[in-house]
Design a protein around this motif. Structure first.
Motif, PDB file in Angstrom:
ATOM      1  N   PRO A  39       0.793  -1.232   0.000  1.00 28.28           N
ATOM      2  CA  PRO A  39       0.000   0.000   0.000  1.00 28.28           C
ATOM      3  C   PRO A  39       0.831   1.290   0.000  1.00 28.28           C
ATOM      4  CG  PRO A  39      -1.020  -1.618   1.433  1.00 28.28           C
ATOM      5  CD  PRO A  39       0.329  -2.192   1.011  1.00 28.28           C
ATOM      6  N   GLN A  40       2.141   1.168   0.255  1.00 26.95           N
ATOM      7  CA  GLN A  40       2.994   2.358   0.162  1.00 26.95           C
ATOM      8  C   GLN A  40       3.011   2.935  -1.253  1.00 26.95           C
ATOM      9  OE1 GLN A  40       6.896   2.451   1.942  1.00 26.95           O
ATOM     10  NE2 GLN A  40       6.274   1.053   3.574  1.00 26.95           N
ATOM     11  N   TYR A  41       2.640   2.141  -2.255  1.00 20.48           N
ATOM     12  CA  TYR A  41       2.530   2.687  -3.606  1.00 20.48           C
ATOM     13  C   TYR A  41       1.667   3.943  -3.608  1.00 20.48           C
ATOM     14  CZ  TYR A  41       4.574  -0.928  -6.702  1.00 20.48           C
ATOM     15  OH  TYR A  41       5.415  -1.748  -7.395  1.00 20.48           O
ATOM     16  N   ALA A  42       0.580   3.948  -2.845  1.00 20.56           N
ATOM     17  CA  ALA A  42      -0.324   5.107  -2.811  1.00 20.56           C
ATOM     18  C   ALA A  42       0.400   6.347  -2.289  1.00 20.56           C
ATOM     19  CB  ALA A  42      -1.551   4.790  -1.961  1.00 20.56           C
ATOM     20  N   GLY A  43       1.149   6.193  -1.212  1.00 16.20           N
ATOM     21  CA  GLY A  43       1.882   7.326  -0.653  1.00 16.20           C
ATOM     22  C   GLY A  43       2.999   7.804  -1.564  1.00 16.20           C
ATOM     23  N   LEU A  44       3.677   6.864  -2.220  1.00 18.40           N
ATOM     24  CA  LEU A  44       4.729   7.246  -3.171  1.00 18.40           C
ATOM     25  C   LEU A  44       4.130   8.030  -4.330  1.00 18.40           C
ATOM     26  CD1 LEU A  44       6.713   3.879  -3.213  1.00 18.40           C
ATOM     27  CD2 LEU A  44       7.456   6.038  -2.160  1.00 18.40           C
ATOM     28  N   GLU A  45       2.969   7.586  -4.815  1.00 10.67           N
ATOM     29  CA  GLU A  45       2.307   8.289  -5.917  1.00 10.67           C
ATOM     30  C   GLU A  45       1.858   9.684  -5.480  1.00 10.67           C
ATOM     31  OE1 GLU A  45       0.839   9.078  -9.718  1.00 10.67           O
ATOM     32  OE2 GLU A  45       2.239   7.548  -9.040  1.00 10.67           O
ATOM     33  N   GLN A  46       1.366   9.808  -4.259  1.00  7.95           N
ATOM     34  CA  GLN A  46       0.972  11.130  -3.748  1.00  7.95           C
ATOM     35  C   GLN A  46       2.163  12.082  -3.727  1.00  7.95           C
ATOM     36  OE1 GLN A  46      -0.750  10.193   0.079  1.00  7.95           O
ATOM     37  NE2 GLN A  46      -2.837  10.279  -0.761  1.00  7.95           N
ATOM     38  N   LEU A  47       3.302  11.614  -3.229  1.00  8.16           N
ATOM     39  CA  LEU A  47       4.504  12.462  -3.213  1.00  8.16           C
ATOM     40  C   LEU A  47       4.896  12.855  -4.633  1.00  8.16           C
ATOM     41  CD1 LEU A  47       6.754  10.664  -0.561  1.00  8.16           C
ATOM     42  CD2 LEU A  47       5.600  12.878  -0.313  1.00  8.16           C
ATOM     43  N   TYR A  48       4.871  11.895  -5.533  1.00 12.59           N
ATOM     44  CA  TYR A  48       5.247  12.166  -6.917  1.00 12.59           C
ATOM     45  C   TYR A  48       4.345  13.233  -7.530  1.00 12.59           C
ATOM     46  CZ  TYR A  48       6.064  11.433 -11.900  1.00 12.59           C
ATOM     47  OH  TYR A  48       6.341  11.616 -13.225  1.00 12.59           O
ATOM     48  N   ARG A  49       3.058  13.081  -7.371  1.00 13.33           N
ATOM     49  CA  ARG A  49       2.122  14.047  -7.958  1.00 13.33           C
ATOM     50  C   ARG A  49       2.251  15.426  -7.316  1.00 13.33           C
ATOM     51  NH1 ARG A  49      -3.374  10.904  -9.776  1.00 13.33           N
ATOM     52  NH2 ARG A  49      -2.306   9.125 -10.696  1.00 13.33           N
ATOM     53  N   ARG A  50       2.519  15.462  -6.029  1.00 18.17           N
ATOM     54  CA  ARG A  50       2.618  16.731  -5.312  1.00 18.17           C
ATOM     55  C   ARG A  50       3.876  17.515  -5.710  1.00 18.17           C
ATOM     56  NH1 ARG A  50       1.945  15.280   0.293  1.00 18.17           N
ATOM     57  NH2 ARG A  50      -0.216  15.167  -0.314  1.00 18.17           N
ATOM     58  N   TYR A  51       4.989  16.821  -5.978  1.00 14.75           N
ATOM     59  CA  TYR A  51       6.263  17.519  -6.154  1.00 14.75           C
ATOM     60  C   TYR A  51       6.920  17.363  -7.523  1.00 14.75           C
ATOM     61  CZ  TYR A  51       5.827  18.193  -1.168  1.00 14.75           C
ATOM     62  OH  TYR A  51       5.358  18.551   0.073  1.00 14.75           O
ATOM     63  N   ARG A  52       6.323  16.614  -8.430  1.00 11.82           N
ATOM     64  CA  ARG A  52       6.967  16.383  -9.732  1.00 11.82           C
ATOM     65  C   ARG A  52       7.210  17.671 -10.503  1.00 11.82           C
ATOM     66  NH1 ARG A  52       2.000  13.095 -12.443  1.00 11.82           N
ATOM     67  NH2 ARG A  52       0.525  14.831 -12.417  1.00 11.82           N
ATOM     68  N   ASP A  53       6.334  18.638 -10.377  1.00 13.22           N
ATOM     69  CA  ASP A  53       6.522  19.902 -11.090  1.00 13.22           C
ATOM     70  C   ASP A  53       7.613  20.772 -10.475  1.00 13.22           C
ATOM     71  OD1 ASP A  53       4.559  19.174 -12.907  1.00 13.22           O
ATOM     72  OD2 ASP A  53       2.968  20.252 -11.845  1.00 13.22           O
ATOM     73  N   GLN A  54       8.106  20.358  -9.300  1.00 13.11           N
ATOM     74  CA  GLN A  54       9.200  21.072  -8.641  1.00 13.11           C
ATOM     75  C   GLN A  54      10.541  20.356  -8.829  1.00 13.11           C
ATOM     76  OE1 GLN A  54       8.205  22.263  -4.571  1.00 13.11           O
ATOM     77  NE2 GLN A  54       6.058  21.922  -5.095  1.00 13.11           N
ATOM     78  N   GLY A  55      10.544  19.294  -9.643  1.00 16.10           N
ATOM     79  CA  GLY A  55      11.792  18.592  -9.901  1.00 16.10           C
ATOM     80  C   GLY A  55      12.005  17.368  -9.033  1.00 16.10           C
ATOM     81  N   PHE A  56      10.949  16.633  -8.759  1.00 12.32           N
ATOM     82  CA  PHE A  56      11.033  15.432  -7.936  1.00 12.32           C
ATOM     83  C   PHE A  56      10.493  14.248  -8.717  1.00 12.32           C
ATOM     84  CE2 PHE A  56       8.672  12.516  -5.059  1.00 12.32           C
ATOM     85  CZ  PHE A  56       9.749  12.012  -4.357  1.00 12.32           C
ATOM     86  N   SER A  57      11.110  13.084  -8.523  1.00 17.67           N
ATOM     87  CA  SER A  57      10.588  11.863  -9.109  1.00 17.67           C
ATOM     88  C   SER A  57      10.826  10.687  -8.179  1.00 17.67           C
ATOM     89  CB  SER A  57      11.239  11.585 -10.469  1.00 17.67           C
ATOM     90  OG  SER A  57      10.520  10.603 -11.159  1.00 17.67           O
ATOM     91  N   VAL A  58       9.886   9.765  -8.223  1.00 16.56           N
ATOM     92  CA  VAL A  58      10.031   8.464  -7.578  1.00 16.56           C
ATOM     93  C   VAL A  58      10.428   7.497  -8.680  1.00 16.56           C
ATOM     94  CG1 VAL A  58       8.824   6.590  -6.393  1.00 16.56           C
ATOM     95  CG2 VAL A  58       8.249   8.976  -5.855  1.00 16.56           C
ATOM     96  N   LEU A  59      11.405   6.666  -8.433  1.00 16.39           N
ATOM     97  CA  LEU A  59      11.805   5.626  -9.377  1.00 16.39           C
ATOM     98  C   LEU A  59      11.581   4.281  -8.693  1.00 16.39           C
ATOM     99  CD1 LEU A  59      15.184   7.078 -10.739  1.00 16.39           C
ATOM    100  CD2 LEU A  59      12.843   7.555 -11.502  1.00 16.39           C
ATOM    101  N   GLY A  60      10.645   3.503  -9.222  1.00 14.47           N
ATOM    102  CA  GLY A  60      10.298   2.222  -8.629  1.00 14.47           C
ATOM    103  C   GLY A  60      10.978   1.066  -9.335  1.00 14.47           C
ATOM    104  N   PHE A  61      11.668   0.225  -8.569  1.00 11.65           N
ATOM    105  CA  PHE A  61      12.378  -0.935  -9.088  1.00 11.65           C
ATOM    106  C   PHE A  61      11.803  -2.201  -8.458  1.00 11.65           C
ATOM    107  CE2 PHE A  61      15.296   2.429 -10.045  1.00 11.65           C
ATOM    108  CZ  PHE A  61      15.989   2.014 -11.165  1.00 11.65           C
TER     109      PHE A  61
END
Length: 165
Positions: A39-61
């Motif tokens: 379920p952490q996928y949901a929190g990771l996606e929230q962070l990504y959507r909130r900050y991607r326009d500021q130069g942030f990305s989550v990379l999932g392996f």
């Protein structure tokens, strides 16, 4: 030495240079679809959507080294999109420990060892925070929830990358 020297295969089969993420703050995570921590996928996606326009990305392996990711890349991608609406970059399944581990994880683990200096990744959803210059800054335990990392992400987003002459 920054992470930009590495390449990795995306979940769609294309090869991507991590140099493409130069200047961004990254959260690199070994993920799994059949884990109690999934379920952490949901929190990771929230962070990504909130900050991607500021130069942030989550990379999932994705990794099956803990027997929690048995599917192939296509089924993993479908699960992530359907179940958690994941839009952050996902990469092909990799080993994060042992003789066949992806070189990126070898590097991350030596730069940010775990508890008591251990370099092994102990479980799914171990997270590595990388600054805008490609330097690993912190390692987080699998049980550290994405929301707990948000302040550290914001602090790194406020920093400007070093200029290269």
């Amino acid at each position: 030495m920054p992470i930009y020297q590495f390449t990795a295969q995306r979940i769609d089969g294309t090869v991507q240079s991590l140099a493409d993420y130069r200047g961004q703050v990254l959260l690199i995570v070994n993920v799994a679809s059949m884990c109690g921590l999934t379920p952490q996928y949901a929190g990771l996606e929230q962070l990504y959507r909130r900050y991607r326009d500021q130069g942030f990305s989550v990379l999932g392996f994705p990794s099956n080294q803990f027997m929690q990711e048995p599917g192939n890349d296509e089924s993993i991608a479908q699960f992530c999109e359907r179940t958690y609406q994941v839009t952050f970059p996902l990469f092909a399944k990799v080993d994060v420990n042992g003789p066949n581990e992806h070189p990126l994880f070898t590097y991350l683990k030596t730069q940010q060892p775990g508890l008591f200096g251990s370099t092994a990744i102990k479980w799914n959803f171990t997270k590595f925070l990388v600054d805008r210059n490609g330097k690993p800054r912190r390692r987080y335990a699998p049980t550290d929830m994405p929301a707990q990392i948000e302040d550290d992400i914001v602090a790194l987003l406020r920093q400007q990358p070093a200029t290269v002459n």
